[in-house]
Design a protein around this motif. Structure first.
Motif, mmCIF file in Angstrom:
data_model
loop_
_atom_site.group_PDB
_atom_site.id
_atom_site.type_symbol
_atom_site.label_atom_id
_atom_site.label_comp_id
_atom_site.label_asym_id
_atom_site.label_seq_id
_atom_site.Cartn_x
_atom_site.Cartn_y
_atom_site.Cartn_z
ATOM 1 N N SER A 97 -9.518 0.336 -2.825
ATOM 2 C CA SER A 97 -8.932 1.590 -2.372
ATOM 3 C C SER A 97 -7.790 1.986 -3.298
ATOM 4 O O SER A 97 -6.969 1.148 -3.658
ATOM 5 C CB SER A 97 -8.408 1.390 -0.956
ATOM 6 O OG SER A 97 -7.555 2.426 -0.601
ATOM 7 N N THR A 140 0.852 -1.190 0.000
ATOM 8 C CA THR A 140 0.000 0.000 0.000
ATOM 9 C C THR A 140 0.884 1.234 0.000
ATOM 10 O O THR A 140 2.033 1.191 0.422
ATOM 11 C CB THR A 140 -0.866 0.060 1.264
ATOM 12 O OG1 THR A 140 -0.024 -0.201 2.379
ATOM 13 C CG2 THR A 140 -1.978 -0.923 1.236
ATOM 14 N N VAL A 196 -1.025 -9.702 14.271
ATOM 15 C CA VAL A 196 -1.455 -8.434 13.670
ATOM 16 C C VAL A 196 -2.472 -8.736 12.591
ATOM 17 O O VAL A 196 -2.270 -9.646 11.792
ATOM 18 C CB VAL A 196 -0.256 -7.705 13.002
ATOM 19 C CG1 VAL A 196 -0.685 -6.371 12.476
ATOM 20 C CG2 VAL A 196 0.870 -7.541 13.974
ATOM 21 N N GLU A 197 -3.570 -7.980 12.579
ATOM 22 C CA GLU A 197 -4.572 -8.141 11.519
ATOM 23 C C GLU A 197 -4.790 -6.791 10.886
ATOM 24 O O GLU A 197 -4.923 -5.793 11.585
ATOM 25 C CB GLU A 197 -5.895 -8.614 12.109
ATOM 26 C CG GLU A 197 -5.849 -10.031 12.582
ATOM 27 C CD GLU A 197 -7.133 -10.426 13.272
ATOM 28 O OE1 GLU A 197 -7.110 -11.483 13.919
ATOM 29 O OE2 GLU A 197 -8.123 -9.703 13.187
ATOM 30 N N ILE A 198 -4.829 -6.765 9.554
ATOM 31 C CA ILE A 198 -5.104 -5.497 8.865
ATOM 32 C C ILE A 198 -6.280 -5.712 7.920
ATOM 33 O O ILE A 198 -6.306 -6.689 7.170
ATOM 34 C CB ILE A 198 -3.876 -4.997 8.079
ATOM 35 C CG1 ILE A 198 -2.641 -5.009 8.943
ATOM 36 C CG2 ILE A 198 -4.141 -3.595 7.550
ATOM 37 C CD1 ILE A 198 -1.474 -4.268 8.346
ATOM 38 N N CYS A 199 -7.252 -4.795 7.980
ATOM 39 C CA CYS A 199 -8.422 -4.879 7.125
ATOM 40 C C CYS A 199 -8.173 -3.948 5.945
ATOM 41 O O CYS A 199 -8.047 -2.742 6.127
ATOM 42 C CB CYS A 199 -9.642 -4.424 7.917
ATOM 43 S SG CYS A 199 -11.133 -4.413 6.961
ATOM 44 N N TYR A 200 -8.052 -4.503 4.730
ATOM 45 C CA TYR A 200 -7.805 -3.691 3.541
ATOM 46 C C TYR A 200 -9.070 -3.553 2.724
ATOM 47 O O TYR A 200 -9.870 -4.491 2.642
ATOM 48 C CB TYR A 200 -6.761 -4.358 2.643
ATOM 49 C CG TYR A 200 -5.365 -4.332 3.190
ATOM 50 C CD1 TYR A 200 -4.795 -5.472 3.728
ATOM 51 C CD2 TYR A 200 -4.623 -3.165 3.172
ATOM 52 C CE1 TYR A 200 -3.528 -5.449 4.228
ATOM 53 C CE2 TYR A 200 -3.348 -3.145 3.674
ATOM 54 C CZ TYR A 200 -2.801 -4.295 4.205
ATOM 55 O OH TYR A 200 -1.533 -4.285 4.701
ATOM 56 N N GLU A 201 -9.224 -2.400 2.066
ATOM 57 C CA GLU A 201 -10.347 -2.233 1.134
ATOM 58 C C GLU A 201 -9.840 -2.600 -0.255
ATOM 59 O O GLU A 201 -8.849 -2.076 -0.707
ATOM 60 C CB GLU A 201 -10.814 -0.776 1.146
ATOM 61 C CG GLU A 201 -11.621 -0.444 2.376
ATOM 62 C CD GLU A 201 -11.900 1.042 2.491
ATOM 63 O OE1 GLU A 201 -11.187 1.849 1.888
ATOM 64 O OE2 GLU A 201 -12.845 1.381 3.200
ATOM 65 N N ASN A 251 4.370 0.227 1.811
ATOM 66 C CA ASN A 251 4.326 -0.626 2.981
ATOM 67 C C ASN A 251 3.854 -1.996 2.523
ATOM 68 O O ASN A 251 2.800 -2.107 1.907
ATOM 69 C CB ASN A 251 3.316 0.040 3.925
ATOM 70 C CG ASN A 251 3.095 -0.762 5.165
ATOM 71 O OD1 ASN A 251 3.775 -1.722 5.417
ATOM 72 N ND2 ASN A 251 2.104 -0.341 5.930
ATOM 73 N N ARG A 268 -5.230 3.444 -2.539
ATOM 74 C CA ARG A 268 -3.947 3.380 -1.836
ATOM 75 C C ARG A 268 -3.227 2.067 -2.074
ATOM 76 O O ARG A 268 -2.038 1.980 -1.895
ATOM 77 C CB ARG A 268 -4.171 3.529 -0.337
ATOM 78 C CG ARG A 268 -4.084 4.958 0.131
ATOM 79 C CD ARG A 268 -4.454 5.071 1.563
ATOM 80 N NE ARG A 268 -3.419 4.502 2.404
ATOM 81 C CZ ARG A 268 -3.488 4.466 3.732
ATOM 82 N NH1 ARG A 268 -4.538 4.947 4.327
ATOM 83 N NH2 ARG A 268 -2.532 3.935 4.430
ATOM 84 N N ILE A 269 -3.964 1.037 -2.495
ATOM 85 C CA ILE A 269 -3.313 -0.259 -2.701
ATOM 86 C C ILE A 269 -2.558 -0.218 -4.015
ATOM 87 O O ILE A 269 -3.120 0.134 -5.058
ATOM 88 C CB ILE A 269 -4.354 -1.384 -2.720
ATOM 89 C CG1 ILE A 269 -5.068 -1.445 -1.382
ATOM 90 C CG2 ILE A 269 -3.709 -2.700 -3.017
ATOM 91 C CD1 ILE A 269 -5.984 -2.634 -1.250
ATOM 92 N N TYR A 272 3.635 7.783 5.624
ATOM 93 C CA TYR A 272 4.539 7.792 6.772
ATOM 94 C C TYR A 272 5.513 6.638 6.780
ATOM 95 O O TYR A 272 6.169 6.386 7.767
ATOM 96 C CB TYR A 272 3.721 7.771 8.072
ATOM 97 C CG TYR A 272 2.632 8.810 8.089
ATOM 98 C CD1 TYR A 272 1.288 8.443 8.098
ATOM 99 C CD2 TYR A 272 2.941 10.159 8.065
ATOM 100 C CE1 TYR A 272 0.293 9.395 8.087
ATOM 101 C CE2 TYR A 272 1.950 11.111 8.058
ATOM 102 C CZ TYR A 272 0.628 10.725 8.064
ATOM 103 O OH TYR A 272 -0.358 11.654 8.051
ATOM 104 N N ALA A 273 5.595 5.892 5.686
ATOM 105 C CA ALA A 273 6.502 4.739 5.682
ATOM 106 C C ALA A 273 7.759 5.070 4.903
ATOM 107 O O ALA A 273 7.780 6.000 4.111
ATOM 108 C CB ALA A 273 5.803 3.543 5.053
ATOM 109 N N ASN A 274 8.820 4.262 5.090
ATOM 110 C CA ASN A 274 10.035 4.432 4.271
ATOM 111 C C ASN A 274 9.665 4.121 2.841
ATOM 112 O O ASN A 274 8.936 3.201 2.579
ATOM 113 C CB ASN A 274 11.100 3.420 4.678
ATOM 114 C CG ASN A 274 11.433 3.529 6.139
ATOM 115 O OD1 ASN A 274 11.114 4.545 6.744
ATOM 116 N ND2 ASN A 274 12.025 2.509 6.676
#
Lengths: 247, 122
Positions: A125, A78, A117-122, A88, A127-128, A82-84
């Motif tokens: 979106s 994504t 860790v769980e991440i809910c992605y759309e 990410n 951003r992906i 704020y990531a390097n």
């Protein structure tokens, strides 16, 4: 050159063409309609779903969303301010797919350094940036939320995992893995028939399993008001999809 | 009266300290609990400061992850994670092994020292 019996040069005859049997086209075309295309049961105007589908198809033309089911291991990159390197990457097993239309989501789970860790992605979106399927594997259930109460080894996947090769024309194989759980208490009572889970190895005593069956509602499967036959709707949407994608 | 549904971290929630400080890692017969959330609402989300009661002492801490699902694209952890902090914002530990969400980078000014000791980001 071949010398003919007449003595004259023979007309060149090309060698017989090899007949290529393309097994991929011979087998029946595998249809997969993503579950978020099917409109939910309700009294809303189908125009709303039609417009959403048009937008979904537009997005699919620009960005490839692969076919995946619950239980697949995916790697999602994504765009993150704020990531390097502004991007990410997260690898995880898909435990559930929810939502219909443009708000369709999927939840990826992984255990990193002992922390789940769980991440809910759309799905749709902007951003992906990329979705890769690393391992194609269906599980016995539609919803793998019980992995939260299972031993962490069943949810750990290496972040730098290499994609497992899979032939395009084979059926997606079903992994009949029976998962072992942590000791009770669990976040939900997974032994109850309401969840209808087949992928857990219940090590509970027989008395507890019988007690759980008290909450079974065997009349639910015969309830005609809850029936929702999607075969015709799916045919329609499949035709629509194929027409739009060819343009 | 009916109390509202518990969301994320509030007073009396048991938390898990994730840095390698002595206070956080020595075993004690009572788990570290939150006694105050420095927020207008008493509910703490990722990036909020809270007051913790550990080993009979009061210490400030920063929330780095909670069990409650947040906005989409943000990670949801399986435990309520917290990093011990001084009043001026300096972390007490020297390393954070557990993954930290990238959202904390937004407030780089306040949390720069905590982000400097973090190893993994999610």
């Amino acid at each position: 050159c071949r010398a003919s019996s007449d003595g004259k040069p023979e007309k060149f005859q090309p060698p017989p063409k090899p007949v290529i049997i393309d097994k991929q086209k011979q087998r029946a075309e595998r249809r997969f309609l993503s579950p978020e295309f099917i409109p939910p049961r309700g009294r809303t105007d189908p125009l709303k779903y039609y417009m959403e589908r048009k937008d979904m198809i537009q997005r699919r033309k620009v960005f490839n969303i692969p076919e995946f089911y619950v239980g697949h291991v995916l790697a999602v990159t994504t765009a993150d301010p704020y990531a390097n390197n502004k991007s990410n990457r997260f690898v995880g097993i898909c435990i559930q797919r929810g939502g219909k239309g443009l708000g369709a989501t999927f939840v990826l789970r992984n255990v990193i350094e002992g922390q789940g860790v769980e991440i809910c992605y759309e799905l749709y979106s902007p951003r992906i940036q990329a979705i890769e399927v690393l391992k194609l594997e269906k599980r016995l259930d539609d919803n793998l939320m019980y992995l939260r109460d299972a031993l962490p080894e069943y949810s750990t996947f290496d972040m730098n995992m290499k994609p497992v090769p899979h032939l395009d024309d084979e059926e997606v194989r079903v992994n009949k893995l029976q998962v072992r759980m942590k000791p009770k208490p669990w976040s939900k009572r997974w032994e109850r028939p309401k969840y209808n889970i087949k992928g857990i190895k219940f090590e509970l005593p027989e008395s507890k399993m019988k007690e759980a069956q008290k909450w079974s509602q065997p009349w639910l499967e015969f309830d005609m008001l809850r029936e929702y036959d999607t075969s015709k709707i799916e045919e329609q949407i499949w035709k629509e999809l194929n027409e739009e994608l060819k343009k | 009266s009916i109390t509202g549904a518990c969301q994320a971290i509030q007073k009396l929630t048991r938390v898990r300290v994730v840095d390698n400080s002595a206070l956080g890692n020595t075993p004690y017969h009572r788990p570290p609990k939150c006694i105050h959330v420095y927020n207008k609402t008493g509910v703490g989300k990722v990036g909020d400061k809270i007051l913790l009661a550990i080993k009979g002492e009061k210490k400030k801490a920063l929330i780095v992850g909670h069990k409650m699902p947040g906005p989409t694209m943000t990670p949801r952890f399986d435990s309520n994670n917290v990093v011990l902090i001084e009043d001026n914002g300096n972390p007490i530990g020297t390393r954070i092994k557990t993954p930290i969400p990238y959202i904390l980078r937004q407030r780089e000014g306040e949390f720069s020292k905590v982000l400097a000791i973090a190893r993994n980001f999610v």
